[in-house]
Design a protein around this motif. Structure first.
Motif, PDB file in Angstrom:
ATOM      1  N   MET A   1       0.842  -1.199   0.000  1.00  0.00           N
ATOM      2  CA  MET A   1       0.000   0.000   0.000  1.00  0.00           C
ATOM      3  C   MET A   1       0.881   1.254   0.000  1.00  0.00           C
ATOM      4  SD  MET A   1      -2.732   1.326   2.866  1.00  0.00           S
ATOM      5  CE  MET A   1      -1.396   1.956   3.884  1.00  0.00           C
ATOM      6  N   GLU A   2       0.488   2.259  -0.782  1.00  0.00           N
ATOM      7  CA  GLU A   2       1.206   3.520  -0.809  1.00  0.00           C
ATOM      8  C   GLU A   2       1.099   4.196   0.559  1.00  0.00           C
ATOM      9  OE1 GLU A   2       0.569   5.747  -4.738  1.00  0.00           O
ATOM     10  OE2 GLU A   2      -1.197   4.468  -4.525  1.00  0.00           O
ATOM     11  N   ASN A   3       2.165   4.869   0.943  1.00  0.00           N
ATOM     12  CA  ASN A   3       2.182   5.542   2.238  1.00  0.00           C
ATOM     13  C   ASN A   3       1.770   7.001   2.068  1.00  0.00           C
ATOM     14  OD1 ASN A   3       2.613   6.328   4.833  1.00  0.00           O
ATOM     15  ND2 ASN A   3       4.843   6.424   4.670  1.00  0.00           N
ATOM     16  N   TYR A   4       0.586   7.347   2.598  1.00  0.00           N
ATOM     17  CA  TYR A   4       0.084   8.716   2.524  1.00  0.00           C
ATOM     18  C   TYR A   4       0.010   9.367   3.886  1.00  0.00           C
ATOM     19  CZ  TYR A   4      -1.228   7.765  -2.278  1.00  0.00           C
ATOM     20  OH  TYR A   4      -1.219   7.455  -3.612  1.00  0.00           O
ATOM     21  N   THR A   5       0.573   8.718   4.909  1.00  0.00           N
ATOM     22  CA  THR A   5       0.545   9.332   6.230  1.00  0.00           C
ATOM     23  C   THR A   5       1.609  10.399   6.330  1.00  0.00           C
ATOM     24  OG1 THR A   5       2.002   7.583   7.052  1.00  0.00           O
ATOM     25  CG2 THR A   5      -0.371   7.274   7.356  1.00  0.00           C
ATOM     26  N   SER A   6       1.482  11.207   7.351  1.00  0.00           N
ATOM     27  CA  SER A   6       2.395  12.342   7.523  1.00  0.00           C
ATOM     28  C   SER A   6       3.807  11.855   7.768  1.00  0.00           C
ATOM     29  CB  SER A   6       1.921  13.196   8.698  1.00  0.00           C
ATOM     30  OG  SER A   6       2.835  14.205   8.971  1.00  0.00           O
ATOM     31  N   ASP A   7       4.793  12.563   7.217  1.00  0.00           N
ATOM     32  CA  ASP A   7       6.198  12.244   7.440  1.00  0.00           C
ATOM     33  C   ASP A   7       6.615  12.747   8.814  1.00  0.00           C
ATOM     34  OD1 ASP A   7       6.453  11.139   4.932  1.00  0.00           O
ATOM     35  OD2 ASP A   7       6.988  13.052   4.005  1.00  0.00           O
ATOM     36  N   SER A   8       6.476  11.932   9.777  1.00  0.00           N
ATOM     37  CA  SER A   8       6.796  12.333  11.145  1.00  0.00           C
ATOM     38  C   SER A   8       7.704  11.303  11.768  1.00  0.00           C
ATOM     39  CB  SER A   8       5.509  12.474  11.970  1.00  0.00           C
ATOM     40  OG  SER A   8       5.835  12.655  13.322  1.00  0.00           O
ATOM     41  N   SER A   9       8.666  11.762  12.552  1.00  0.00           N
ATOM     42  CA  SER A   9       9.561  10.839  13.243  1.00  0.00           C
ATOM     43  C   SER A   9       8.819  10.090  14.330  1.00  0.00           C
ATOM     44  CB  SER A   9      10.743  11.611  13.846  1.00  0.00           C
ATOM     45  OG  SER A   9      10.274  12.630  14.708  1.00  0.00           O
ATOM     46  N   ASP A  10       7.777  10.638  14.817  1.00  0.00           N
ATOM     47  CA  ASP A  10       6.954  10.001  15.831  1.00  0.00           C
ATOM     48  C   ASP A  10       5.926   9.121  15.142  1.00  0.00           C
ATOM     49  OD1 ASP A  10       5.093  11.274  18.723  1.00  0.00           O
ATOM     50  OD2 ASP A  10       5.290   9.248  17.885  1.00  0.00           O
TER      51      ASP A  10
ATOM     52  N   ASP B   1      -9.648   2.510   1.541  1.00  0.00           N
ATOM     53  CA  ASP B   1      -9.956   1.084   1.757  1.00  0.00           C
ATOM     54  C   ASP B   1      -8.687   0.292   2.015  1.00  0.00           C
ATOM     55  OD1 ASP B   1     -12.700   0.871   1.758  1.00  0.00           O
ATOM     56  OD2 ASP B   1     -12.881   0.651  -0.408  1.00  0.00           O
ATOM     57  N   GLU B   2      -7.647   0.580   1.244  1.00  0.00           N
ATOM     58  CA  GLU B   2      -6.370  -0.111   1.444  1.00  0.00           C
ATOM     59  C   GLU B   2      -5.816   0.177   2.835  1.00  0.00           C
ATOM     60  OE1 GLU B   2      -3.763   1.082  -1.637  1.00  0.00           O
ATOM     61  OE2 GLU B   2      -4.864   0.055  -3.245  1.00  0.00           O
ATOM     62  N   TYR B   3      -5.966   1.398   3.238  1.00  0.00           N
ATOM     63  CA  TYR B   3      -5.488   1.789   4.554  1.00  0.00           C
ATOM     64  C   TYR B   3      -6.248   1.039   5.645  1.00  0.00           C
ATOM     65  CZ  TYR B   3      -3.863   4.853   8.314  1.00  0.00           C
ATOM     66  OH  TYR B   3      -3.275   5.339   9.455  1.00  0.00           O
ATOM     67  N   LEU B   4      -7.553   0.933   5.503  1.00  0.00           N
ATOM     68  CA  LEU B   4      -8.381   0.259   6.504  1.00  0.00           C
ATOM     69  C   LEU B   4      -8.107  -1.232   6.557  1.00  0.00           C
ATOM     70  CD1 LEU B   4     -11.708   2.141   5.775  1.00  0.00           C
ATOM     71  CD2 LEU B   4     -10.449   2.236   7.929  1.00  0.00           C
ATOM     72  N   GLN B   5      -7.876  -1.816   5.401  1.00  0.00           N
ATOM     73  CA  GLN B   5      -7.659  -3.272   5.334  1.00  0.00           C
ATOM     74  C   GLN B   5      -6.297  -3.676   5.852  1.00  0.00           C
ATOM     75  OE1 GLN B   5      -8.404  -4.272   1.243  1.00  0.00           O
ATOM     76  NE2 GLN B   5     -10.559  -3.605   1.350  1.00  0.00           N
TER      77      GLN B   5
ATOM     78  N   ALA C   1      -6.958  -3.005  10.874  1.00  0.00           N
ATOM     79  CA  ALA C   1      -8.276  -2.526  11.304  1.00  0.00           C
ATOM     80  C   ALA C   1      -8.182  -1.559  12.474  1.00  0.00           C
ATOM     81  CB  ALA C   1      -9.164  -3.714  11.675  1.00  0.00           C
ATOM     82  N   LYS C   2      -7.146  -1.686  13.289  1.00  0.00           N
ATOM     83  CA  LYS C   2      -7.012  -0.810  14.460  1.00  0.00           C
ATOM     84  C   LYS C   2      -6.629   0.615  14.057  1.00  0.00           C
ATOM     85  CE  LYS C   2      -5.754  -4.440  17.775  1.00  0.00           C
ATOM     86  NZ  LYS C   2      -4.713  -4.897  18.723  1.00  0.00           N
ATOM     87  N   LYS C   3      -6.030   0.757  12.875  1.00  0.00           N
ATOM     88  CA  LYS C   3      -5.555   2.085  12.465  1.00  0.00           C
ATOM     89  C   LYS C   3      -6.687   3.090  12.311  1.00  0.00           C
ATOM     90  CE  LYS C   3      -1.208   1.003  10.136  1.00  0.00           C
ATOM     91  NZ  LYS C   3      -0.456   1.075   8.855  1.00  0.00           N
ATOM     92  N   ARG C   4      -7.830   2.581  11.878  1.00  0.00           N
ATOM     93  CA  ARG C   4      -8.938   3.513  11.651  1.00  0.00           C
ATOM     94  C   ARG C   4      -9.368   4.209  12.938  1.00  0.00           C
ATOM     95  NH1 ARG C   4     -14.094   1.554  12.871  1.00  0.00           N
ATOM     96  NH2 ARG C   4     -14.177  -0.642  13.477  1.00  0.00           N
TER      97      ARG C   4
ATOM     98  N   LEU D   1     -15.270   7.393   4.460  1.00  0.00           N
ATOM     99  CA  LEU D   1     -14.770   8.339   5.448  1.00  0.00           C
ATOM    100  C   LEU D   1     -15.421   8.134   6.812  1.00  0.00           C
ATOM    101  CD1 LEU D   1     -14.472  11.919   3.854  1.00  0.00           C
ATOM    102  CD2 LEU D   1     -12.654  10.510   4.786  1.00  0.00           C
ATOM    103  N   CYS D   2     -16.682   7.721   6.785  1.00  0.00           N
ATOM    104  CA  CYS D   2     -17.428   7.561   8.032  1.00  0.00           C
ATOM    105  C   CYS D   2     -16.884   6.428   8.903  1.00  0.00           C
ATOM    106  CB  CYS D   2     -18.913   7.343   7.744  1.00  0.00           C
ATOM    107  SG  CYS D   2     -19.273   5.816   6.862  1.00  0.00           S
ATOM    108  N   ARG D   3     -16.010   5.605   8.334  1.00  0.00           N
ATOM    109  CA  ARG D   3     -15.451   4.504   9.119  1.00  0.00           C
ATOM    110  C   ARG D   3     -14.341   4.974  10.057  1.00  0.00           C
ATOM    111  NH1 ARG D   3     -14.110  -0.398   5.207  1.00  0.00           N
ATOM    112  NH2 ARG D   3     -13.683  -1.350   7.237  1.00  0.00           N
ATOM    113  N   PHE D   4     -13.879   6.180   9.859  1.00  0.00           N
ATOM    114  CA  PHE D   4     -12.857   6.740  10.748  1.00  0.00           C
ATOM    115  C   PHE D   4     -13.574   7.499  11.871  1.00  0.00           C
ATOM    116  CE2 PHE D   4     -10.913   6.131   6.647  1.00  0.00           C
ATOM    117  CZ  PHE D   4      -9.665   5.602   6.941  1.00  0.00           C
ATOM    118  N   ALA D   5     -14.077   6.724  12.809  1.00  0.00           N
ATOM    119  CA  ALA D   5     -15.004   7.252  13.816  1.00  0.00           C
ATOM    120  C   ALA D   5     -14.363   8.254  14.768  1.00  0.00           C
ATOM    121  CB  ALA D   5     -15.612   6.101  14.612  1.00  0.00           C
ATOM    122  N   ASN D   6     -13.047   8.207  14.931  1.00  0.00           N
ATOM    123  CA  ASN D   6     -12.373   9.105  15.868  1.00  0.00           C
ATOM    124  C   ASN D   6     -11.752  10.324  15.183  1.00  0.00           C
ATOM    125  OD1 ASN D   6     -12.970   7.576  18.147  1.00  0.00           O
ATOM    126  ND2 ASN D   6     -11.202   6.236  17.840  1.00  0.00           N
TER     127      ASN D   6
END
Length: 355
Positions: free
Chosen positions: A1-10, A35-39, A42-45, A65-70
């Protein structure tokens, strides 16, 4: 999966953000990426708190988008959104940015799920021509941006947003400010520039926490005099309003009558006139003289006067305009300008933008 998360050292912080900005992706593509991110886990969402999707080609919001409840922060600005579902039904957002889309009043749901957590809502740069009453579902809203919509009105129920600190309504077609605006006690910034407003309600002076009031490019000819009581006001923008645009150069002064000229001379030089020496009507006329408002001018006027926008100095430098009357047009360009008026010490105006 392509990485689209923020470039953070943390890595923990990185998992909380999904950044897909400036990719010019269509809704189906964004939905696939999510969808790729969620699959993948599952805890990441449950960890994702921020979603950045501005500058894509989303004419509708991806359904997953609604699956990202937090999720708390969602930026969908600069897309082509034509509809907005009730995203608050599934997410407890604190910040929702939707500026520069194609949303209209008909694009919004008839009502939003009440969302006490929402603090910022940005609907600027859309095509919302009537104040959206659905916004009152967010009682704790602090920052509301509705500028650049061509909106015709401000709801009289604006007082319900009691926690507002910033209200931006510039670049619309608003002609009237409801008196209920004066009940927004926590307001720090009020942006009403580039509208068609001719008058402000006097109780706007109840906004004692107001620091910035932007009124440029309207049709204002006067301001409530009580505005000087706003102790915290540090920025007042008035340029391109009739009350400041060439207020001196446009003064016209019709020649006074011989009666008025004679009466002025008598008053100016304290010529003694005994009651039995002139008709009673002339005696009454002499007694109705008005002093010029310029404290450094000894002149008087009777019928002929100059309507003038007087600038009241704050700390000898910055000014706000009020309607005054002068004895002649020369008084506007002469004594009033040559001798600085005494500063009003009770209230300090730090900055007034006149151009």
């Amino acid at each position: 999966m392509e990485n689209y998360t923020s470039d953070s050292s943390d890595s923990e912080s990185s998992n909380r953000i999904i950044d897909l900005a400036y990719l010019l992706r269509k809704p189906e593509e964004v939905e696939r990426i999510l969808d790729e991110y969620l699959q993948s886990d599952a805890k990441k969402r449950l960890e994702v708190e921020k979603m950045v999707l501005h500058h894509n080609e989303l004419n509708f919001i991806p359904s997953n988008l609604c699956r990202f409840a937090n999720m708390k922060f969602l930026d969908l600005s600069n897309n082509g959104l034509t509809t907005l579902p009730d995203v608050f039904e599934h997410c407890q957002l604190t910040n929702l940015l939707l500026k520069n889309n194609l949303l209209t009043n008909e694009s919004l749901p008839k009502e939003f799920s009440e969302c006490p957590s929402l603090k910022e809502l940005n609907l600027g740069g859309n095509s919302i021509d009537e104040f959206p009453e659905q916004i009152f579902s967010f009682p704790n809203l602090r920052y509301l941006y509705l500028g650049g919509n061509g909106m015709n009105n401000i709801s009289k129920d604006i007082w319900k947003l009691k926690q507002l600190q910033v209200l931006s309504l510039g670049g619309n077609n608003i002609t009237e400010v409801p008196p209920s605006m004066g009940q927004l006690k926590h307001l720090h910034m009020l942006v009403l520039c580039e509208n068609q407003i001719e008058i402000l309600p006097s109780n706007i002076t109840n906004l004692h926490n107001l620091k910035s009031l932007l009124l440029h490019k309207n049709r204002l000819r006067t301001l409530p005099p009580e505005i000087i009581a706003l102790k915290n006001l540090s920025e007042l923008s008035l340029r391109e309003n009739p009350l400041v645009v060439q207020f001196v150069s446009d003064i016209t002064h019709q020649p006074a009558s011989l009666l008025e000229l004679s009466a002025r001379i008598i008053k100016l030089y304290n010529v003694e006139v005994r009651p039995h020496e002139i008709p009673r009507t002339l005696s009454v006329y002499l007694n109705c003289a008005h002093r010029c408002v310029n404290p450094y001018c000894k002149g008087v006027y009777f019928n002929n006067r100059v309507e003038h926008i007087k600038f009241v100095d704050f700390c000898g430098k910055y000014r706000i305009p009020l309607l005054q009357y002068l004895c002649s047009s020369k008084c506007a360009n002469g004594p009033m300008e040559e001798v600085p008026m005494r500063p009003l010490r009770s209230y300090l105006m730090k900055k007034v933008l006149l151009g």
